[in-house]
Design a protein around this motif. Structure first.
Motif, PDB file in Angstrom:
ATOM      1  N   LYS A 159       0.840  -1.203   0.000  1.00 47.16           N
ATOM      2  CA  LYS A 159       0.000   0.000   0.000  1.00 47.16           C
ATOM      3  C   LYS A 159       0.874   1.252   0.000  1.00 47.16           C
ATOM      4  N   GLY A 160       2.017   1.232   0.743  1.00 40.87           N
ATOM      5  CA  GLY A 160       2.917   2.386   0.774  1.00 40.87           C
ATOM      6  C   GLY A 160       3.535   2.657  -0.586  1.00 40.87           C
ATOM      7  N   ALA A 161       3.979   1.609  -1.255  1.00 36.98           N
ATOM      8  CA  ALA A 161       4.584   1.788  -2.568  1.00 36.98           C
ATOM      9  C   ALA A 161       3.573   2.327  -3.570  1.00 36.98           C
ATOM     10  N   LEU A 162       2.335   1.815  -3.525  1.00 39.38           N
ATOM     11  CA  LEU A 162       1.299   2.300  -4.436  1.00 39.38           C
ATOM     12  C   LEU A 162       0.931   3.758  -4.134  1.00 39.38           C
ATOM     13  N   PHE A 163       0.894   4.124  -2.857  1.00 39.08           N
ATOM     14  CA  PHE A 163       0.565   5.507  -2.462  1.00 39.08           C
ATOM     15  C   PHE A 163       1.624   6.472  -2.983  1.00 39.08           C
ATOM     16  N   ASP A 164       2.912   6.094  -2.824  1.00 40.77           N
ATOM     17  CA  ASP A 164       3.995   6.960  -3.320  1.00 40.77           C
ATOM     18  C   ASP A 164       3.915   7.098  -4.837  1.00 40.77           C
ATOM     19  N   ALA A 165       3.664   6.018  -5.532  1.00 43.27           N
ATOM     20  CA  ALA A 165       3.557   6.080  -6.988  1.00 43.27           C
ATOM     21  C   ALA A 165       2.385   6.935  -7.417  1.00 43.27           C
ATOM     22  N   ASP A 166       1.269   6.862  -6.673  1.00 43.26           N
ATOM     23  CA  ASP A 166       0.084   7.649  -6.989  1.00 43.26           C
ATOM     24  C   ASP A 166       0.363   9.138  -6.829  1.00 43.26           C
TER      25      ASP A 166
END
Length: 552
Positions: free
Chosen positions: A224-231
């Motif tokens: 979830k953290g990696a996806l949030f940063d990418a978003d």
């Protein structure tokens, strides 16, 4: 029939090229002269096992080639079936043996497997040697003679088809009875295993899905953290990647009219912008779908523990294999429930097949008994002609359990003298009597089977005089009906009745011994037969006796 035999570098033969004639031929020669070598060479043509020691010492290979005339024997189907050129007037079988032990076989210059050469050879030549007289002791040989005389090949094929079906059905019934008995003894355990697998409600492919889901749930926070940063990088603020791409696209589009070279680049950026917006939307959706769910994590772990436990218990590695075991257990339990009905059906099938096989065996027995009467009558007539006027012969039939050759156990019963009870021929017949019986049987078989060439290797052992002459008359008659009979003999009475006479002789040179074979002319035959009568010192009486024998 055999027309020509060519041999090169085979044991003691350096080179031999001999022509054979139809009818009755004889081969003579002193013991050890090499008659057995000639037979050995023919045996190689017929597919016998090769031995490197057969190659003449000092040579790399030997060649044996036989020419046959098949024009009267209707054998084209064999050549068609084996994709070999059919040359009925000159069929050539060749065998090459190398000193290193390798060998090759050819039929009409086509390379063939040794089994193919052997199959053809068995239809062309029958070699009857002294040891074959021992066949008279064997029940299967005695039965085979009767079947040949009776022309039972079709009846035998029909019976064997039915017997094979009966035997397989009987074996399947026995196997199913044992399986049902074993399953009934283990029914409680089988039911426990089946219930356990049914309760598990297994679904093919779920193990892989659960293992992937467990991997995702175990790393939910990192994902979830990696996806949030990418978003955020893609669409988080005014300076994000998509917004920067949009601004760049706008600026470059403004100069497109004055700077046409930038238009292609602008189109590529536009495509990249559209793709980035789609990626940003997908990443946002994935970020919203990821959520740490302790309850779901526990459920996935428990479900996988159940699957792993069942796999370990049943020694398999996939859910598909567990499902197969479950279905098999269910079927076995159904068989236990319905076992008596199922076994009763199988028993009825076995009984029906047994009845049909028994009826076919009875037809076979009837045909054999009729042929046995014919064999007995003809053999007794031959025995009288062969100097055994008091001989009695009978083919005794006994019933046995159905077997691959039917329901008959037969034995040849024989007595050579008056008031002597019949006994199995192998127990009471002398060597000379067995030889006469075997010759008579061969004469009958040759009349039933259109075999081109028959070779008798000293079948006259144990006989002499008038009996030998009568044996020769039988062989001569056998050679009159599109058949070739060759007799290797030591008896002058037989040698004199041959229509063609060959002699095998051995000569010594300085460094080797050589065997040769040649056809004798009339005067040479007189000398050879006289020598057979009196030995190396040929007397005038022996010469006159030889002439008398030849005149007959």
């Amino acid at each position: 029939m055999l027309r020509q035999l060519y041999i090169r570098n085979f044991t003691l033969i350096d080179e031999l090229d001999i022509t054979f004639k139809p009818g009755f031929s004889v081969i003579t020669g002193e013991t050890g002269a090499g008659k057995s070598i000639i037979l050995g060479a023919i045996g190689q043509i017929l597919g016998n096992r090769a031995d490197a020691r057969m190659v003449k010492a000092g040579c790399d290979k030997c060649v044996i080639e036989a020419h046959f005339d098949l024009s009267n024997y209707d054998m084209e189907s064999f050549f068609d079936d084996n994709d070999i050129d059919y040359e009925p007037e000159d069929c050539i079988i060749r065998r090459e043996l190398k000193a290193n032990g390798k060998s090759r076989a050819f039929i009409n210059d086509t390379p063939v497997a040794l089994t193919t050469a052997r199959e053809l050879g068995q239809q062309l030549v029958d070699i009857h040697s002294q040891h074959q007289n021992l066949l008279l002791q064997k029940e299967d040989f005695q039965l085979n003679v009767v079947d040949i005389i009776a022309h039972n090949s079709q009846l035998l094929n029909d019976y064997r088809t039915l017997f094979d079906g009966y035997a397989k059905a009987k074996a399947a019934l026995r196997e199913k009875e044992e399986e049902c008995e074993k399953d009934r003894a283990n029914e409680d355990f089988l039911r426990f295993q089946a219930d356990e697998l049914v309760t598990a409600q297994l679904v093919d492919g779920e193990q892989e899905e659960l293992e992937q889901e467990l991997e995702t749930l175990s790393h939910a926070e990192d994902i979830k953290g990696a996806l949030f940063d990418a978003d955020n990088l893609l669409s988080g603020d005014d300076r994000c990647i998509t917004q920067s791409c949009k601004t760049m696209l706008s600026r470059l589009s403004d100069i497109g009219d004055v700077y046409p070279a930038i238009r292609q680049v602008t189109e590529r950026i536009d495509s990249a912008y559209i793709e980035l917006k789609d990626i940003a939307r997908d990443i946002s959706n994935l970020a919203e779908s990821i959520d740490f769910d302790p309850a779901r994590l526990t459920m996935a772990n428990e479900r996988l523990d159940t699957i792993y436990t069942l796999q370990k218990k049943h020694h398999v590695e996939s859910v598909a294999e567990l499902i197969a075991i479950r279905d098999n257990l269910t079927a076995r339990l159904n068989d236990i429930t319905n076992s008596e009905d199922m076994l009763e059906d199988m028993r009825r099938q076995v009984e029906d097949m047994y009845r049909k096989a028994t009826e076919a065996a009875a037809r076979l027995t009837e045909s054999r008994q009729e042929a046995a009467r014919h064999v007995t009558e003809q053999l007794l007539a031959q025995m009288t002609a062969l100097g055994m006027p008091n001989a009695r012969f009978e083919i005794k039939f006994e019933t046995k359990e159905l077997a691959v050759d039917g329901a008959d156990r037969i034995s040849y019963m024989f007595s050579a003298n008056k008031n002597v009870p019949l006994e199995p021929i192998a127990q009471v017949a002398s060597g000379g009597e067995v030889a006469r019986v075997m010759l008579s049987l061969k004469a009958m078989i040759s009349g039933a089977v259109k075999l081109p060439t028959i070779i008798f290797d000293e079948i006259d052992t144990g006989v002499s005089g008038r009996v030998a002459e009568m044996m020769a008359q039988i062989m001569r008659q056998m050679g009159q009906a599109d058949r070739q009979v060759i007799s290797i003999t030591h008896l002058p009475q037989i040698a004199a009745l041959g229509t063609t006479h060959y002699k095998v002789e051995k000569t010594d040179t300085d460094d080797t011994t050589i065997s040769r074979m040649r056809m004798l002319g009339h005067d040479e035959r007189i000398t050879e037969i006289a020598q057979m009568l009196s030995g190396s010192n040929i007397s005038d009486a022996a010469i006159e006796n030889a002439k008398s024998l030849l005149e007959k």
